[in-house]
Scaffold this motif. Structure first.
Motif, PDB file in Angstrom:
ATOM      1  N   VAL A 254       0.838  -1.205   0.000  1.00 25.54           N
ATOM      2  CA  VAL A 254       0.000   0.000   0.000  1.00 25.54           C
ATOM      3  C   VAL A 254       0.870   1.251   0.000  1.00 25.54           C
ATOM      4  O   VAL A 254       0.618   2.210  -0.729  1.00 25.54           O
ATOM      5  CB  VAL A 254      -0.949  -0.007   1.221  1.00 25.54           C
ATOM      6  N   ALA A 255       1.936   1.230   0.834  1.00 22.19           N
ATOM      7  CA  ALA A 255       2.837   2.386   0.893  1.00 22.19           C
ATOM      8  C   ALA A 255       3.519   2.614  -0.444  1.00 22.19           C
ATOM      9  O   ALA A 255       3.651   3.743  -0.917  1.00 22.19           O
ATOM     10  CB  ALA A 255       3.890   2.175   1.990  1.00 22.19           C
ATOM     11  N   GLN A 256       3.942   1.506  -1.097  1.00 22.56           N
ATOM     12  CA  GLN A 256       4.601   1.637  -2.390  1.00 22.56           C
ATOM     13  C   GLN A 256       3.635   2.180  -3.427  1.00 22.56           C
ATOM     14  O   GLN A 256       3.971   3.035  -4.242  1.00 22.56           O
ATOM     15  CB  GLN A 256       5.161   0.285  -2.836  1.00 22.56           C
ATOM     16  N   ALA A 257       2.402   1.690  -3.411  1.00 21.17           N
ATOM     17  CA  ALA A 257       1.408   2.182  -4.361  1.00 21.17           C
ATOM     18  C   ALA A 257       1.117   3.657  -4.127  1.00 21.17           C
ATOM     19  O   ALA A 257       0.950   4.436  -5.064  1.00 21.17           O
ATOM     20  CB  ALA A 257       0.119   1.368  -4.227  1.00 21.17           C
ATOM     21  N   ALA A 258       1.092   4.066  -2.844  1.00 21.32           N
ATOM     22  CA  ALA A 258       0.850   5.471  -2.537  1.00 21.32           C
ATOM     23  C   ALA A 258       1.983   6.344  -3.058  1.00 21.32           C
ATOM     24  O   ALA A 258       1.772   7.409  -3.619  1.00 21.32           O
ATOM     25  CB  ALA A 258       0.692   5.655  -1.025  1.00 21.32           C
ATOM     26  N   LEU A 259       3.236   5.882  -2.896  1.00 20.86           N
ATOM     27  CA  LEU A 259       4.374   6.635  -3.390  1.00 20.86           C
ATOM     28  C   LEU A 259       4.358   6.730  -4.900  1.00 20.86           C
ATOM     29  O   LEU A 259       4.764   7.733  -5.482  1.00 20.86           O
ATOM     30  CB  LEU A 259       5.683   5.975  -2.919  1.00 20.86           C
ATOM     31  N   ALA A 260       3.887   5.663  -5.552  1.00 20.89           N
ATOM     32  CA  ALA A 260       3.853   5.670  -7.012  1.00 20.89           C
ATOM     33  C   ALA A 260       2.942   6.773  -7.530  1.00 20.89           C
ATOM     34  O   ALA A 260       3.058   7.199  -8.669  1.00 20.89           O
ATOM     35  CB  ALA A 260       3.390   4.318  -7.534  1.00 20.89           C
ATOM     36  N   GLY A 261       2.031   7.244  -6.719  1.00 15.12           N
ATOM     37  CA  GLY A 261       1.132   8.301  -7.169  1.00 15.12           C
ATOM     38  C   GLY A 261       1.489   9.663  -6.612  1.00 15.12           C
ATOM     39  O   GLY A 261       0.786  10.635  -6.859  1.00 15.12           O
ATOM     40  N   GLY A 262       2.564   9.802  -5.855  1.00 15.44           N
ATOM     41  CA  GLY A 262       2.923  11.076  -5.271  1.00 15.44           C
ATOM     42  C   GLY A 262       4.394  11.147  -4.960  1.00 15.44           C
ATOM     43  O   GLY A 262       5.191  10.368  -5.458  1.00 15.44           O
ATOM     44  N   LEU A 263       4.774  12.105  -4.104  1.00 13.40           N
ATOM     45  CA  LEU A 263       6.165  12.310  -3.742  1.00 13.40           C
ATOM     46  C   LEU A 263       6.310  12.205  -2.230  1.00 13.40           C
ATOM     47  O   LEU A 263       5.387  12.551  -1.491  1.00 13.40           O
ATOM     48  CB  LEU A 263       6.624  13.693  -4.215  1.00 13.40           C
ATOM     49  N   PRO A 264       7.465  11.754  -1.744  1.00 11.44           N
ATOM     50  CA  PRO A 264       7.695  11.744  -0.297  1.00 11.44           C
ATOM     51  C   PRO A 264       7.519  13.146   0.279  1.00 11.44           C
ATOM     52  O   PRO A 264       7.834  14.149  -0.373  1.00 11.44           O
ATOM     53  CB  PRO A 264       9.139  11.256  -0.172  1.00 11.44           C
ATOM     54  N   ALA A 265       7.041  13.218   1.505  1.00 13.27           N
ATOM     55  CA  ALA A 265       6.729  14.506   2.125  1.00 13.27           C
ATOM     56  C   ALA A 265       7.910  15.485   2.114  1.00 13.27           C
ATOM     57  O   ALA A 265       7.724  16.670   1.806  1.00 13.27           O
ATOM     58  CB  ALA A 265       6.230  14.274   3.552  1.00 13.27           C
ATOM     59  N   PRO A 266       9.147  15.046   2.435  1.00 11.60           N
ATOM     60  CA  PRO A 266      10.258  16.009   2.412  1.00 11.60           C
ATOM     61  C   PRO A 266      10.501  16.605   1.021  1.00 11.60           C
ATOM     62  O   PRO A 266      10.864  17.774   0.901  1.00 11.60           O
ATOM     63  CB  PRO A 266      11.463  15.180   2.872  1.00 11.60           C
ATOM     64  N   VAL A 267      10.294  15.788  -0.020  1.00  7.87           N
ATOM     65  CA  VAL A 267      10.494  16.257  -1.392  1.00  7.87           C
ATOM     66  C   VAL A 267       9.389  17.232  -1.779  1.00  7.87           C
ATOM     67  O   VAL A 267       9.650  18.318  -2.318  1.00  7.87           O
ATOM     68  CB  VAL A 267      10.535  15.070  -2.369  1.00  7.87           C
ATOM     69  N   ALA A 268       8.146  16.852  -1.505  1.00  7.15           N
ATOM     70  CA  ALA A 268       7.013  17.720  -1.816  1.00  7.15           C
ATOM     71  C   ALA A 268       7.128  19.048  -1.087  1.00  7.15           C
ATOM     72  O   ALA A 268       6.846  20.117  -1.659  1.00  7.15           O
ATOM     73  CB  ALA A 268       5.705  17.022  -1.453  1.00  7.15           C
ATOM     74  N   GLY A 269       7.568  18.998   0.171  1.00  8.59           N
ATOM     75  CA  GLY A 269       7.722  20.224   0.940  1.00  8.59           C
ATOM     76  C   GLY A 269       8.791  21.142   0.372  1.00  8.59           C
ATOM     77  O   GLY A 269       8.607  22.362   0.296  1.00  8.59           O
ATOM     78  N   ALA A 270       9.915  20.565  -0.065  1.00  8.77           N
ATOM     79  CA  ALA A 270      11.000  21.369  -0.634  1.00  8.77           C
ATOM     80  C   ALA A 270      10.580  22.000  -1.954  1.00  8.77           C
ATOM     81  O   ALA A 270      10.940  23.144  -2.252  1.00  8.77           O
ATOM     82  CB  ALA A 270      12.246  20.502  -0.821  1.00  8.77           C
ATOM     83  N   LEU A 271       9.826  21.268  -2.757  1.00  4.03           N
ATOM     84  CA  LEU A 271       9.332  21.824  -4.016  1.00  4.03           C
ATOM     85  C   LEU A 271       8.357  22.974  -3.758  1.00  4.03           C
ATOM     86  O   LEU A 271       8.395  24.012  -4.439  1.00  4.03           O
ATOM     87  CB  LEU A 271       8.650  20.733  -4.845  1.00  4.03           C
ATOM     88  N   LYS A 272       7.483  22.787  -2.778  1.00  6.88           N
ATOM     89  CA  LYS A 272       6.526  23.836  -2.449  1.00  6.88           C
ATOM     90  C   LYS A 272       7.241  25.099  -1.978  1.00  6.88           C
ATOM     91  O   LYS A 272       6.892  26.217  -2.377  1.00  6.88           O
ATOM     92  CB  LYS A 272       5.560  23.338  -1.375  1.00  6.88           C
ATOM     93  N   GLU A 273       8.255  24.926  -1.146  1.00  6.96           N
ATOM     94  CA  GLU A 273       9.008  26.073  -0.651  1.00  6.96           C
ATOM     95  C   GLU A 273       9.722  26.796  -1.788  1.00  6.96           C
ATOM     96  O   GLU A 273       9.871  28.026  -1.768  1.00  6.96           O
ATOM     97  CB  GLU A 273      10.010  25.618   0.402  1.00  6.96           C
ATOM     98  N   ALA A 274      10.175  26.038  -2.790  1.00  8.60           N
ATOM     99  CA  ALA A 274      10.857  26.640  -3.937  1.00  8.60           C
ATOM    100  C   ALA A 274       9.884  27.256  -4.941  1.00  8.60           C
ATOM    101  O   ALA A 274      10.314  27.952  -5.865  1.00  8.60           O
ATOM    102  CB  ALA A 274      11.711  25.585  -4.642  1.00  8.60           C
ATOM    103  N   GLY A 275       8.596  26.994  -4.768  1.00 12.76           N
ATOM    104  CA  GLY A 275       7.605  27.517  -5.705  1.00 12.76           C
ATOM    105  C   GLY A 275       7.580  26.778  -7.025  1.00 12.76           C
ATOM    106  O   GLY A 275       7.214  27.342  -8.058  1.00 12.76           O
TER     107      GLY A 275
END
Length: 483
Positions: free
Chosen positions: A28-49
């Motif tokens: 389930v965790a792997q399937a969830a990752l396949a559809g999104g990004l790990p939280a630290p990565v998503a957070g860094a992208l959001k901060e960078a705009g």
């Protein structure tokens, strides 16, 4: 059944159920990752705009199993210098790691009493690494073979390549930058001149020392001592070309100490002529005629020759330091026809990919270096390419050519002291609006992963923290499994 037996059976059932639940949770965790990004990565992208739709990420094991993480992975994107992975891997398989190039000095008559009555021909084959030292050795070899005076012309034979006109200002309007030099069958010293900038505090001036023979009379130094940090010293300089002369203006921070400045101001013919005349004169030789382009006659005999380092060593320099000019030389060499053309090299790469079952339908090839606004490839295709390379006999040569995080090459000052230090072999890429990386990461549990991260966005320059966060997250997965 005894009471003890019943208890043992119950424990086995419970243990089996626990494993089932754990595997299910991991799936389930792997399937969830396949559809999104790990939280630290998503957070860094959001901060960078940087919007997630302008990012492509793929992470998979080297065993060929389904991806651990897949985000926007089939979208064609500009890979920047990550495209060098395709060029160098193709070259290692098509040409072989031991492949070499030859540069020859020829004449249509033998020298007599130290004099060559006629023309001397320099014939190139596309050597990516004919540096100043190697060119000097070729000329010294010519002198030891009994040639001291050349009565005719020096004729430059570039017939190994057939190239369209090259505009060094076309890519980014920086024609003097060495990375904008075009490919050349007789490429000498990467078509660049090297200078050392030296602050002379005692006399309150900046000295410019030409390190390339023959360049001293073609530079005008108008630099002044400056103050402040050294981080952007290159951008502070104003470098102009007035005819054949390079004019250096601006304030150079004294805190920088000695720095190398490399420029590519001359045409290919002028570059070779001035270097040849300066070195030949230092060796005690004379050239009576002119320097011109042309083919060596069919019956010309070889008087001296230089053989390049093996391709395996060339690939290491290309990838470790992201050398665009050398990558373009190798790319053209992939064309089996002579003279080689960019179109022929593109056909050769596509035929090789097809033979390996790697169609890569979205692939757009240009010059094979990644210094291009046209080239496109998806994260999924790059991951497939890296998986094929992992299974290839040339894998050790390719992998060892990639910069090692926090240790050498373009990653020497990046990710130092982090979880990925010394554990990630990665090729990076950077253009305006593009930031990329791809390669192999060894996690703390000893498992090897293929990683591709592509950003195509106006704020791509701010994407490094997101990339580093992915590498840290992936490297530390081994710790989580062990726990």
């Amino acid at each position: 059944m005894t009471t003890t037996g019943i208890r043992l059976r119950a424990r086995r059932i419970a243990a089996g159920f626990s494993r089932f639940v754990l595997l299910g949770a991991l799936a389930v965790a792997q399937a969830a990752l396949a559809g999104g990004l790990p939280a630290p990565v998503a957070g860094a992208l959001k901060e960078a705009g940087i919007p997630a739709q302008n990012v492509a990420v793929l992470v998979r094991g080297t065993g060929g199993e389904p991806p651990l993480l897949s985000h926007n992975a089939r979208e064609p994107m500009n890979p920047a210098s990550v495209m060098k992975l395709l060029t160098t891997y193709a070259a290692l398989e098509i040409l072989g790691p031991a492949y070499t190039w030859k540069t020859e000095a020829l004449a249509d008559r033998p020298p007599a009493d130290g004099r060559l009555d006629g023309d001397l021909y320099l014939r190139g084959s596309g050597d990516p690494r004919l540096a100043l030292e190697q060119f000097w050795l070729l000329l010294r070899q010519l002198r030891t073979r009994g040639v001291s005076e050349i009565g005719g012309d020096l004729v430059l034979d570039r017939g190994a390549f057939a190239l369209p006109p090259h505009d060094p200002a076309e890519f980014d309007n920086e024609p003097l930058r060495p990375y904008n030099a075009g490919p050349d069958a007789l490429l000498v010293n990467l078509k660049s001149l090297s200078f050392t900038l030296h602050p002379d505090a005692e006399n309150a001036r900046i000295e410019v020392w030409p390190e390339t023979p023959g360049a001293d009379q073609f530079v005008r130094n108008q630099l002044t001592p400056g103050s402040g940090a050294c981080s952007d010293w290159r951008e502070r300089l104003r470098i102009d070309q007035e005819g054949e002369v390079v004019v250096l203006r601006g304030a150079y921070p004294a805190s920088c100490g000695d720095k190398s400045l490399n420029l590519s101001p001359w045409s290919a013919d002028a570059q070779v002529e001035r270097l040849f005349r300066a070195l030949w004169r230092e060796l005690g030789g004379t050239l009576r005629g002119h320097v011109r382009a042309g083919p060596a006659p069919a019956g010309a005999r070889v008087l001296a020759a230089h053989e390049s380092p093996a391709l395996g060593e060339i690939v290491r320099e290309i990838n470790k330091f992201s050398n665009n000019v050398m990558a373009r030389q190798v790319f053209l060499t992939l064309d089996p026809a002579r003279p080689a053309t960019p179109a022929g090299a593109q056909r050769a790469v596509r035929a090789w990919l097809s033979g390996k079952g790697l169609g890569l339908p979205e692939l757009v090839l240009d010059n094979g270096s990644g210094l291009s606004r046209k080239e496109r490839v998806s994260a999924e295709s790059l991951a497939r390419l890296l998986l094929a390379a992992w299974q290839s006999p040339v894998m050790p040569e390719l992998m060892s050519s990639l910069p090692l995080a926090g240790v050498d090459g373009t990653l020497r000052k990046r990710m130092t002291g982090g979880a990925a230090t010394g554990r990630a072999h990665l090729k990076t890429g950077y253009l305006e609006n593009v930031r990329t990386l791809a390669g192999y990461v060894l996690d703390n549990g000893g498992r090897r992963w293929i990683v591709v991260f592509l950003i195509n966005d106006p704020r791509a320059r701010l994407g490094k923290p997101a990339m580093d966060a992915l590498l840290q997250w992936l490297t530390e997965r081994g710790d989580a499994r062990e726990g």
